[in-house]
Design an enzyme around this catalytic site. Structure first.
Site, PDB file in Angstrom:
ATOM      1  N   SER A 159      -0.536   0.107   2.828  1.00 15.55           N
ATOM      2  CA  SER A 159       0.338  -0.856   3.516  1.00 15.55           C
ATOM      3  C   SER A 159      -0.192  -2.272   3.295  1.00 15.55           C
ATOM      4  O   SER A 159      -1.368  -2.457   2.948  1.00 15.55           O
ATOM      5  CB  SER A 159       0.358  -0.549   5.018  1.00 15.55           C
ATOM      6  OG  SER A 159       0.977  -1.593   5.725  1.00 15.55           O
ATOM      7  N   TYR A 172      -4.019   0.990  12.975  1.00 15.83           N
ATOM      8  CA  TYR A 172      -3.170   1.235  11.797  1.00 15.83           C
ATOM      9  C   TYR A 172      -3.665   0.397  10.611  1.00 15.83           C
ATOM     10  O   TYR A 172      -3.715   0.876   9.478  1.00 15.83           O
ATOM     11  CB  TYR A 172      -1.717   0.895  12.152  1.00 15.83           C
ATOM     12  CG  TYR A 172      -0.698   1.235  11.090  1.00 15.83           C
ATOM     13  CD1 TYR A 172      -0.598   2.510  10.558  1.00 15.83           C
ATOM     14  CD2 TYR A 172       0.197   0.262  10.644  1.00 15.83           C
ATOM     15  CE1 TYR A 172       0.370   2.806   9.592  1.00 15.83           C
ATOM     16  CE2 TYR A 172       1.163   0.554   9.683  1.00 15.83           C
ATOM     17  CZ  TYR A 172       1.241   1.824   9.161  1.00 15.83           C
ATOM     18  OH  TYR A 172       2.192   2.120   8.207  1.00 15.83           O
TER      19      TYR A 172
HETATM   20  P1  NAD Z   1       8.747   7.874   8.986  1.00 20.92           P
HETATM   21  O1  NAD Z   1       8.262   7.968  10.389  1.00 20.92           O
HETATM   22  O2  NAD Z   1      10.225   7.748   8.737  1.00 20.92           O
HETATM   23  O3  NAD Z   1       8.185   9.115   8.139  1.00 20.92           O
HETATM   24  C1  NAD Z   1       6.956   9.706   8.391  1.00 20.92           C
HETATM   25  C2  NAD Z   1       7.152  11.213   8.335  1.00 20.92           C
HETATM   26  O4  NAD Z   1       5.864  11.820   8.475  1.00 20.92           O
HETATM   27  C3  NAD Z   1       8.035  11.757   9.455  1.00 20.92           C
HETATM   28  O5  NAD Z   1       9.093  12.533   8.914  1.00 20.92           O
HETATM   29  C4  NAD Z   1       7.091  12.619  10.298  1.00 20.92           C
HETATM   30  O6  NAD Z   1       7.697  13.776  10.846  1.00 20.92           O
HETATM   31  C5  NAD Z   1       6.035  12.984   9.272  1.00 20.92           C
HETATM   32  N1  NAD Z   1       4.756  13.333   9.898  1.00 20.92           N
HETATM   33  C6  NAD Z   1       4.161  12.738  10.961  1.00 20.92           C
HETATM   34  N2  NAD Z   1       3.013  13.362  11.262  1.00 20.92           N
HETATM   35  C7  NAD Z   1       2.874  14.376  10.373  1.00 20.92           C
HETATM   36  C8  NAD Z   1       1.895  15.384  10.185  1.00 20.92           C
HETATM   37  N3  NAD Z   1       0.819  15.472  10.981  1.00 20.92           N
HETATM   38  N4  NAD Z   1       2.077  16.269   9.176  1.00 20.92           N
HETATM   39  C9  NAD Z   1       3.169  16.202   8.368  1.00 20.92           C
HETATM   40  N5  NAD Z   1       4.123  15.267   8.510  1.00 20.92           N
HETATM   41  C10 NAD Z   1       3.983  14.370   9.501  1.00 20.92           C
HETATM   42  O7  NAD Z   1       7.951   6.649   8.347  1.00 20.92           O
HETATM   43  P2  NAD Z   1       8.184   5.813   7.008  1.00 20.92           P
HETATM   44  O8  NAD Z   1       8.469   4.421   7.412  1.00 20.92           O
HETATM   45  O9  NAD Z   1       9.096   6.516   6.075  1.00 20.92           O
HETATM   46  O10 NAD Z   1       6.676   5.799   6.451  1.00 20.92           O
HETATM   47  C11 NAD Z   1       6.227   6.566   5.355  1.00 20.92           C
HETATM   48  C12 NAD Z   1       4.852   6.052   4.966  1.00 20.92           C
HETATM   49  O11 NAD Z   1       4.933   4.670   4.594  1.00 20.92           O
HETATM   50  C13 NAD Z   1       3.818   6.115   6.099  1.00 20.92           C
HETATM   51  O12 NAD Z   1       2.560   6.435   5.552  1.00 20.92           O
HETATM   52  C14 NAD Z   1       3.807   4.702   6.626  1.00 20.92           C
HETATM   53  O13 NAD Z   1       2.603   4.419   7.270  1.00 20.92           O
HETATM   54  C15 NAD Z   1       3.978   3.927   5.337  1.00 20.92           C
HETATM   55  N6  NAD Z   1       4.459   2.548   5.472  1.00 20.92           N
HETATM   56  C16 NAD Z   1       5.619   2.258   6.105  1.00 20.92           C
HETATM   57  C17 NAD Z   1       6.030   0.933   6.167  1.00 20.92           C
HETATM   58  C18 NAD Z   1       7.316   0.537   6.846  1.00 20.92           C
HETATM   59  O14 NAD Z   1       7.593  -0.659   6.932  1.00 20.92           O
HETATM   60  N7  NAD Z   1       8.105   1.487   7.314  1.00 20.92           N
HETATM   61  C19 NAD Z   1       5.259  -0.083   5.606  1.00 20.92           C
HETATM   62  C20 NAD Z   1       4.075   0.257   4.975  1.00 20.92           C
HETATM   63  C21 NAD Z   1       3.685   1.583   4.898  1.00 20.92           C
END
Ligand code: NAD
Length: 275
Positions: A159, A172
């Site tokens: 991130s 985080y």
């Molecule tokens: P999201 O919450 O839509 O997706 C995360 C998924 O992970 C969910 O479907 C959840 O059920 C699953 N999950 C949670 N705990 C789990 C576990 N213990 N085992 C298996 N699955 C599990 O989030 P997103 O925004 O699609 O994020 C995806 C990745 O991108 C994450 O690593 C997040 O930190 C990273 N990220 C997101 C952003 C943003 O702006 N959304 C920015 C930078 C990084």
């Protein structure tokens, strides 16, 4: 060449988009998620669109659950060529209420108000586990299929906050810094056995995880949401589709000499000093 690609957290917003894009390239997709119904829904959509996918329940924090998922994937799709470590996120107990500590905050008795001194170790631990251990364990389980083979790689999701921490979310930010650091460590460690290891560093994408922090009920931006746009030279939030081309590149042999990189996909956020 068609590969078997395992994506964790692929029932979620960003990685479901990546799963669908990789399926369109002809790869066989294992959609892993803690929420089995979300994983199956994404897999069904891929299959309905002419791709090949299975939805599998797995907890990235439990090795036994990952080993069980791997057995199913190996039987139904074959050995794993590529792993995308997408599961991750923050926890409210690892988040402060305000960006800066003020002396008066120590007297604030509002329910739920949290300063640095109120941060709960359980919330910090949850966040470090989900992002860091949740990247390490799936790699331990699925990279065993890749050792000594050609065309294999691991793609982690770091991130923006790994480069410079964001206010309010120390757990985080620290956990994603650990993911970036681990990406480099593992790239070196795996360099002799043919497994490349890279990461995406997404900027700001409006997803279920951050929607309430960044938007009001009527859809307008919160002050924090506005600050992000002001600090993003391209003046917009990312769309999940913005992550596709870099993912295809890093999962493809076209990037066969690229390992240990963390690629910002952030509309210029990390390049901008704010002045
Ligand atoms: P999201 O919450 O839509 O997706 C995360 C998924 O992970 C969910 O479907 C959840 O059920 C699953 N999950 C949670 N705990 C789990 C576990 N213990 N085992 C298996 N699955 C599990 O989030 P997103 O925004 O699609 O994020 C995806 C990745 O991108 C994450 O690593 C997040 O930190 C990273 N990220 C997101 C952003 C943003 O702006 N959304 C920015 C930078 C990084």
């Amino acid at each position: 060449m068609s590969k078997v690609i395992v994506l964790t957290g692929a029932g979620g917003v960003l990685c479901s988009t990546l799963a669908k894009a990789l399926a369109k390239e002809g790869h066989k997709i294992a959609v892993l998620d803690l929420r089995i119904e979300a994983a199956i829904k994404v897999a069904d959509e891929i299959n309905a669109d002419g791709g090949v996918a299975i939805g599998v329940e797995a907890n990235v924090l439990e090795k036994d659950s990952l080993v069980a998922a791997k057995l199913v994937i190996n039987e139904k799709l074959g050995a794993c060529d590529i792993l995308v470590n997408g599961a991750g996120g923050n926890h409210p107990l690892g988040t402060t209420s305000n960006p800066f500590l003020e002396v008066a905050d120590l007297e604030n008795t509002t329910e739920g108000f949290k300063t640095f001194f109120d941060l709960d170790p359980n919330g910090i631990e949850f966040t470090f586990n989900l992002n860091f251990i949740g990247t390490l364990l799936p790699t331990q389980v699925f990279a065993t299929d890749m050792v000594g083979k050609k065309g294999c790689s691991v793609l982690n999701i770091s991130s923006m906050n790994a480069f410079t921490p964001l206010t309010k979310i120390p757990a985080y930010s620290g956990a994603k810094a650990a993911v970036s650091n681990f990406t480099q460590w593992l790239a070196v460690h795996f360099s002799k056995v043919g497994i490349r290891v890279n990461a995406l560093a997404p900027g700001f994408f409006l997803t279920d995880q951050n929607r309430t922090l960044l938007t009001n009920a009527d859809g307008s931006l919160t002050p924090r949401g506005n600050t992000i746009i002001e600090q993003t030279p391209m003046g917009r939030y990312g769309e999940p589709e913005d992550l596709i081309s870099t993912t295809l590149w890093l999962c493809d042999d076209a990037s066969s000499f690229v390992t240990g990189v963390v690629v910002p996909i952030d509309g210029g956020f990390s390049a901008f000093s704010g002045v």
